[in-house]
Motif scaffolding. Structure first.
Motif, PDB file in Angstrom:
ATOM      1  N   GLN A  43       0.832  -1.205   0.000  1.00  0.00           N
ATOM      2  CA  GLN A  43       0.000   0.000   0.000  1.00  0.00           C
ATOM      3  C   GLN A  43       0.866   1.254   0.000  1.00  0.00           C
ATOM      4  OE1 GLN A  43      -3.495   0.154  -0.365  1.00  0.00           O
ATOM      5  NE2 GLN A  43      -2.928  -1.936  -0.943  1.00  0.00           N
ATOM      6  N   ALA A  44       1.979   1.231   0.733  1.00  0.00           N
ATOM      7  CA  ALA A  44       2.893   2.380   0.736  1.00  0.00           C
ATOM      8  C   ALA A  44       3.511   2.585  -0.638  1.00  0.00           C
ATOM      9  CB  ALA A  44       3.973   2.174   1.790  1.00  0.00           C
ATOM     10  N   GLU A  45       3.688   1.501  -1.408  1.00  0.00           N
ATOM     11  CA  GLU A  45       4.228   1.616  -2.760  1.00  0.00           C
ATOM     12  C   GLU A  45       3.291   2.379  -3.693  1.00  0.00           C
ATOM     13  OE1 GLU A  45       5.269  -2.149  -4.388  1.00  0.00           O
ATOM     14  OE2 GLU A  45       6.980  -2.437  -3.047  1.00  0.00           O
ATOM     15  N   ARG A  46       2.035   2.515  -3.324  1.00  0.00           N
ATOM     16  CA  ARG A  46       1.088   3.250  -4.164  1.00  0.00           C
ATOM     17  C   ARG A  46       1.340   4.756  -4.136  1.00  0.00           C
ATOM     18  NH1 ARG A  46      -4.111   3.376  -3.013  1.00  0.00           N
ATOM     19  NH2 ARG A  46      -4.753   3.359  -5.202  1.00  0.00           N
ATOM     20  N   CYS A  47       2.135   5.219  -3.180  1.00  0.00           N
ATOM     21  CA  CYS A  47       2.447   6.650  -3.098  1.00  0.00           C
ATOM     22  C   CYS A  47       3.217   7.061  -4.346  1.00  0.00           C
ATOM     23  CB  CYS A  47       3.267   6.925  -1.838  1.00  0.00           C
ATOM     24  SG  CYS A  47       3.528   8.677  -1.486  1.00  0.00           S
ATOM     25  N   MET A  48       2.703   8.041  -5.074  1.00  0.00           N
ATOM     26  CA  MET A  48       3.259   8.446  -6.364  1.00  0.00           C
ATOM     27  C   MET A  48       4.437   9.404  -6.188  1.00  0.00           C
ATOM     28  SD  MET A  48      -0.380   9.437  -8.061  1.00  0.00           S
ATOM     29  CE  MET A  48       0.300   9.863  -9.653  1.00  0.00           C
ATOM     30  N   ASP A  49       5.248   9.475  -7.186  1.00  0.00           N
ATOM     31  CA  ASP A  49       6.274  10.523  -7.253  1.00  0.00           C
ATOM     32  C   ASP A  49       5.595  11.760  -7.849  1.00  0.00           C
ATOM     33  OD1 ASP A  49       8.576  11.956  -7.283  1.00  0.00           O
ATOM     34  OD2 ASP A  49       9.506  10.891  -8.955  1.00  0.00           O
ATOM     35  N   CYS A  50       4.718  12.367  -7.048  1.00  0.00           N
ATOM     36  CA  CYS A  50       3.808  13.383  -7.583  1.00  0.00           C
ATOM     37  C   CYS A  50       4.443  14.756  -7.723  1.00  0.00           C
ATOM     38  CB  CYS A  50       2.542  13.466  -6.730  1.00  0.00           C
ATOM     39  SG  CYS A  50       2.847  13.908  -5.009  1.00  0.00           S
ATOM     40  N   GLY A  51       5.643  14.951  -7.188  1.00  0.00           N
ATOM     41  CA  GLY A  51       6.313  16.234  -7.343  1.00  0.00           C
ATOM     42  C   GLY A  51       5.885  17.251  -6.306  1.00  0.00           C
ATOM     43  N   VAL A  52       4.606  17.560  -6.235  1.00  0.00           N
ATOM     44  CA  VAL A  52       4.067  18.475  -5.231  1.00  0.00           C
ATOM     45  C   VAL A  52       3.080  17.694  -4.382  1.00  0.00           C
ATOM     46  CG1 VAL A  52       2.829  20.617  -4.803  1.00  0.00           C
ATOM     47  CG2 VAL A  52       4.328  20.435  -6.789  1.00  0.00           C
ATOM     48  N   PRO A  53       3.490  17.236  -3.188  1.00  0.00           N
ATOM     49  CA  PRO A  53       2.614  16.404  -2.350  1.00  0.00           C
ATOM     50  C   PRO A  53       1.579  17.251  -1.610  1.00  0.00           C
ATOM     51  CG  PRO A  53       4.748  16.668  -1.290  1.00  0.00           C
ATOM     52  CD  PRO A  53       4.840  17.388  -2.603  1.00  0.00           C
ATOM     53  N   PHE A  54       0.377  17.319  -2.141  1.00  0.00           N
ATOM     54  CA  PHE A  54      -0.675  18.108  -1.516  1.00  0.00           C
ATOM     55  C   PHE A  54      -1.108  17.520  -0.172  1.00  0.00           C
ATOM     56  CE2 PHE A  54      -0.818  19.988  -5.627  1.00  0.00           C
ATOM     57  CZ  PHE A  54      -1.390  21.241  -5.463  1.00  0.00           C
ATOM     58  N   CYS A  55      -0.748  16.260   0.083  1.00  0.00           N
ATOM     59  CA  CYS A  55      -1.051  15.698   1.399  1.00  0.00           C
ATOM     60  C   CYS A  55      -0.381  16.504   2.498  1.00  0.00           C
ATOM     61  CB  CYS A  55      -0.616  14.228   1.463  1.00  0.00           C
ATOM     62  SG  CYS A  55       1.120  13.938   1.017  1.00  0.00           S
ATOM     63  N   HIS A  56       0.784  17.134   2.198  1.00  0.00           N
ATOM     64  CA  HIS A  56       1.444  17.996   3.182  1.00  0.00           C
ATOM     65  C   HIS A  56       0.556  19.172   3.551  1.00  0.00           C
ATOM     66  CE1 HIS A  56       5.941  16.805   2.403  1.00  0.00           C
ATOM     67  NE2 HIS A  56       5.182  15.773   2.697  1.00  0.00           N
ATOM     68  N   GLU A  57      -0.040  19.783   2.532  1.00  0.00           N
ATOM     69  CA  GLU A  57      -0.886  20.957   2.765  1.00  0.00           C
ATOM     70  C   GLU A  57      -2.168  20.575   3.483  1.00  0.00           C
ATOM     71  OE1 GLU A  57      -2.001  24.921   2.771  1.00  0.00           O
ATOM     72  OE2 GLU A  57      -0.085  24.038   2.223  1.00  0.00           O
ATOM     73  N   ALA A  58      -2.688  19.394   3.191  1.00  0.00           N
ATOM     74  CA  ALA A  58      -3.944  18.971   3.809  1.00  0.00           C
ATOM     75  C   ALA A  58      -3.766  18.629   5.282  1.00  0.00           C
ATOM     76  CB  ALA A  58      -4.511  17.775   3.058  1.00  0.00           C
ATOM     77  N   CYS A  59      -2.554  18.244   5.682  1.00  0.00           N
ATOM     78  CA  CYS A  59      -2.289  17.879   7.081  1.00  0.00           C
ATOM     79  C   CYS A  59      -1.661  19.058   7.811  1.00  0.00           C
ATOM     80  CB  CYS A  59      -1.351  16.668   7.140  1.00  0.00           C
ATOM     81  SG  CYS A  59      -0.873  16.229   8.828  1.00  0.00           S
ATOM     82  N   PRO A  60      -2.278  19.569   8.865  1.00  0.00           N
ATOM     83  CA  PRO A  60      -1.706  20.721   9.574  1.00  0.00           C
ATOM     84  C   PRO A  60      -0.378  20.411  10.255  1.00  0.00           C
ATOM     85  CG  PRO A  60      -3.559  19.811  10.798  1.00  0.00           C
ATOM     86  CD  PRO A  60      -3.558  19.133   9.469  1.00  0.00           C
ATOM     87  N   LEU A  61      -0.111  19.130  10.521  1.00  0.00           N
ATOM     88  CA  LEU A  61       1.164  18.771  11.132  1.00  0.00           C
ATOM     89  C   LEU A  61       2.314  18.835  10.137  1.00  0.00           C
ATOM     90  CD1 LEU A  61      -0.024  15.772  13.317  1.00  0.00           C
ATOM     91  CD2 LEU A  61       1.090  17.835  14.181  1.00  0.00           C
ATOM     92  N   GLY A  62       1.994  18.887   8.853  1.00  0.00           N
ATOM     93  CA  GLY A  62       3.051  18.861   7.857  1.00  0.00           C
ATOM     94  C   GLY A  62       3.762  17.525   7.802  1.00  0.00           C
ATOM     95  N   ASN A  63       3.024  16.452   8.079  1.00  0.00           N
ATOM     96  CA  ASN A  63       3.630  15.119   8.078  1.00  0.00           C
ATOM     97  C   ASN A  63       4.354  14.843   6.760  1.00  0.00           C
ATOM     98  OD1 ASN A  63       2.967  14.226  10.653  1.00  0.00           O
ATOM     99  ND2 ASN A  63       0.988  13.411  10.026  1.00  0.00           N
TER     100      ASN A  63
END
Length: 496
Positions: A43-63
């Protein structure tokens, strides 16, 4: 990336839940023990080389989500644990309790099911404890400064741990008999077993954080005495002032607030009580409110053996898929979600009447009716349209022996002699404690973090604010700080 095409090779697979008939017989977490780890690496392998990880912006912790996804896909759990702990003090809490706005912001979610970020996070968190990667981090030297933290929910605990590790002497004041705030007595054990909380509290005590339970500011220590005792104070009492429902019959016996109902049920699990005084056993239960607290009441009532449970939600039935106009990616979408509690009530047929599982959507509570003894016996509800306007001739009656109001919270409790009043801080018109962008109140040396200043929010926001407030306090005490500040007090979740 371990596999650049992982998102093409592997479909989304989530942590399986235990069978409904099994899990409602106990208070253990709803997921199959040991079934997550075999799923996580692919499942972790599904993480894309997306360039700009919007998941960072969506998480206030900046995980650092792509980083620890990549490390997990390579089975480098120790490095993944370091990257996760770099931004999050309590991943075992967020991995179980957060609704995962990071997944809504996943680039893959534009046209495919998102990466199971939350599942990967909780897998890392559990490996942290299993592999002994959460050793106490006591400071190398003390600063000689002391900080009082009022409240031991996620914001207070995060602030306390950060400040302790910075070398300050930190005392956490908690009015309940155990630390944890709503993590302890609000969140049911089937969502998060309290052993996770106990492990983290033991770590904090070993680092030097002191806890004073059964100590209420205003009752056991005055606000002036608290300020005199410490060089700074962090007010992290949460938003526990519940919203009311001013309809006819509210005064009837058996109409109670959700937060009057959930704590004694949790105390049964703690071994303090044999039976909750508000147990739903054998009763027809109606829950007013469609949020997470209502779902917590639902799962609790099912486990207590209610005769029926119906959750009344004034909102219309949400769509199954994201509405790209109303909730465009990467904002958190309003979609129909089925929590474990709703799955249980629906599968076991607990609802009297429902549009979907145990929920009655597009329904407004009109009044409560009682018997001659003044006890509630029925709830009258009416249908509403999408703008919550009443529809004529659409009233129905639900049988009720226990009504639970789960309508959310206005802000912290503001009562004479309470912590907010004792410290003399200003309360904003919306009911929260007023503060500047740096978490400071108008009382010198007093800061506010979490729901007390933000209003009712998510566990990730509470932890992020606790971390950021700790940085502000450290700077106030020392003139500078190296502590991270992931959010300001004025930041808000990503919205459309």
């Amino acid at each position: 990336m371990a596999d650049p095409k992982g998102f093409l090779r592997h479909p989304r697979r989530e942590w399986p839940r235990r069978p409904v008939g099994e899990r409602v017989k106990d208070w253990d977490e709803v997921y199959v023990p040991g079934a997550l780890l075999p799923l996580v690496e692919p499942q972790a392998e599904r993480c894309m080389d997306c360039g700009v990880p919007f998941c960072h912006e969506a998480c206030p912790l900046g995980n650092l989500i792509p980083e620890w996804n990549d490390l997990v896909s390579r089975a480098d759990w120790h490095a993944a644990a370091e990257r996760l702990h770099a931004t999050n003090n309590f991943p075992e809490f967020t991995g179980r309790l957060c609704p995962a706005p990071c997944e809504a912001g996943c680039v893959l979610a534009i046209n495919q099911p998102a990466v199971t970020i939350k599942n990967v996070e909780v897998a890392i968190a559990d490996r942290i404890w299993a592999d002994g990667l959460a050793a106490p981090r006591a400071p190398q030297r003390l600063t000689g400064r002391t900080v009082g933290v009022v409240g031991s929910g996620p914001a207070g605990l995060a602030a306390a741990q950060q400040l302790t590790r910075a070398g300050h002497t930190v005392v956490v004041y908690e009015r309940d008999d155990r630390a944890g705030g709503l993590l302890r007595y609000g969140i049911p054990a089937f969502k998060m077993e309290k052993r996770h909380l106990e492990l983290r509290l033991a770590q904090m005590r070993a680092e030097g954080t002191k806890f004073r339970t059964s100590t209420e500011v205003g009752r056991d220590i005055g606000g002036a005495a608290l300020r005199a005792r410490h060089d700074a104070v962090v007010l992290a009492v949460g938003a526990t002032a519940w919203r009311e429902l001013p309809v006819p019959g509210r005064e009837l016996d058996g109409v109670r607030q959700a937060m009057e109902y959930l704590p004694p049920a949790n105390r049964v699990c703690e071994g303090d009580l044999d039976v909750s005084p508000l147990s739903a056993a054998g009763k027809h239960v109606v829950i007013v409110g469609g949020g997470d607290t209502g779902a917590d009441c639902l799962g609790t009532a099912v486990r207590e053996g209610a005769a029926s449970v119906t959750q009344v939600d004034i909102r219309s039935l949400p769509p199954a898929e994201r509405d790209e106009e109303a909730d465009p990616w990467p904002s958190y979408p309003t979609v129909h979600r089925v929590s474990p509690a709703h799955e249980e009530a629906g599968e076991l047929g607990f609802a009297q009447e429902s549009d979907a599982d145990a929920r009655l959507f597009a329904a407004s509570t009109l009044r409560f009716a009682g018997d001659a003894a003044g006890r509630v016996r029925a709830v009258h509800v009416g249908a509403v349209d999408a703008r919550r306007r009443p529809l004529p001739g659409a009233e129905r009656v639900l049988r009720a022996d226990l009504v639970l109001l789960a309508l959310g919270f206005r802000g912290p409790e503001v009562t004479a002699g309470g912590a907010v009043a004792e410290l003399g801080v200003t309360v904003a018109p919306d009911g929260t404690v007023a503060r500047d962008e740096g978490y400071a109140t108008d009382v010198p040396g007093v800061y506010v973090a979490g729901d007390a200043g933000r209003g009712q929010s998510l566990v990730v926001w509470a932890i992020a604010e606790g971390r950021a407030a700790a940085a502000a306090v450290d700077r106030h005490l020392m003139g500078t700080t190296s502590l991270p500040a992931p959010v300001t007090a004025k930041d808000r979740p990503l919205r459309a």
